[in-house]
Design an enzyme around this catalytic site. Structure first.
Site, short mmCIF file in Angstrom:
data_model
loop_
_atom_site.label_atom_id
_atom_site.label_comp_id
_atom_site.label_asym_id
_atom_site.label_seq_id
_atom_site.Cartn_x
_atom_site.Cartn_y
_atom_site.Cartn_z
NE ARG A 32 -8.87 3.73 1.16
CZ ARG A 32 -7.65 2.25 1.19
NH1 ARG A 32 -6.41 2.57 1.61
NH2 ARG A 32 -8.30 0.88 1.75
CG ASP A 141 1.57 1.04 10.64
OD1 ASP A 141 0.58 -0.29 9.96
OD2 ASP A 141 0.51 2.21 9.69
#
Length: 277
Positions: A32, A141
């Protein structure tokens, strides 16, 4: 990547997001962050680490956290929580809140919006039973990128095929090019804002229903217990918490306990009550 760099990144990510990375997750971290390093102009992952260690680059720090965030979600995920809310929880709350005619629902890991919009669709279908009520749905979030998508309410064909019944697609979505956009009246029902579960919950106020599903899985035991304790204090005494199917509160403190009859539903422990031996 050296062990020292790996350890630094694990500590960095844990401190800013709560995500606990074990040694076997090294591949995930590399897969990632290497693309992020390239797009940011770093020749190696080690160079990105040096930049983080130098400090002073909040944008890069947020990008690293967002790259490590898992945004797996889909409409009406697992179905049962939404059915339980509609059939068992809502009738009781509507009776209990008849005086104020007000409800607050928090989706604590809203990702790209499918969960809070699923709730908005469910509530819209309740029709006259909610006429004159003020129902707030807050979706939060840690990922600002995910929240941008959530606010737009635009989803691919693949995303609307995951869990969304065809009749709801026809009723609540409009095709925009090769994507589908949820109806404006439902977008207006959901408030999206960035929020980190490591931070103090008290400014958010009290909620009647909290969905915090499939996020505790990524935290270590101590942080799970801490978050559950703080969630328990933000839920109305007769409110409830929904966790993911693979999540539990066993061994994680006393602020919340399993609902006596509803699977996957948790309630604040009654003040003064003690855990059974």
């Amino acid at each position: 990547m050296t062990e020292a760099d790996f350890d630094y990144l694990c500590t960095f990510v844990r401190a800013r997001s709560g995500l606990a990375l074990t040694p076997e997750k090294r591949y995930l971290l590399e897969s990632r962050l290497q693309p992020l390093a390239r797009t940011r102009g770093f020749e190696t992952l080690a160079a990105l680490v040096r930049a983080l260690q130098a400090g002073g680059n909040g944008e890069l720090e947020q990008a690293v956290v967002e790259a490590m965030t898992t945004n797996e979600t889909f409409f009406f995920r697992d179905k049962t929580p939404f059915e339980t809310l509609r059939n068992d929880i809502m009738p009781r709350l509507l009776e209990a809140r008849a005086g104020s005619r007000s409800l607050r629902i928090w989706c604590a890991a809203a990702s790209t919006g499918q969960e809070p919009y699923s709730l908005a669709m469910m509530l819209d279908q309740m029709g006259e039973r909610l006429a004159g009520w003020r129902v707030e749905i807050l979706g939060t979030d840690i990922s600002t990128q995910a929240l941008e998508r959530a606010r737009a309410g635009l989803y691919s064909q693949f995303e609307v095929q995951r869990g969304l019944p065809i009749q709801l697609l026809v009723r609540y979505f409009t095709q925009v090019g090769d994507q589908w956009q949820i109806a404006p009246q439902l977008r207006e029902r959901v408030i999206f804002r960035p929020f980190n579960l490591l931070h103090d919950f008290s400014p958010l106020g009290t909620f009647d229903v909290v969905f915090c599903r499939n996020v505790l899985l990524y935290f270590d035991m101590a942080l799970k217990a801490d978050i559950l304790a703080r969630l328990g204090r933000q839920i109305a005494p007769d409110g409830c918490l929904f966790l993911g199917a693979a999540e539990t509160v066993i061994g994680l403190g006393d602020e919340v306990e399993m609902h006596p009859t509803l699977r996957g539903v948790y309630v604040p422990r009654r003040r003064g009550a003690t855990r059974a031996a």
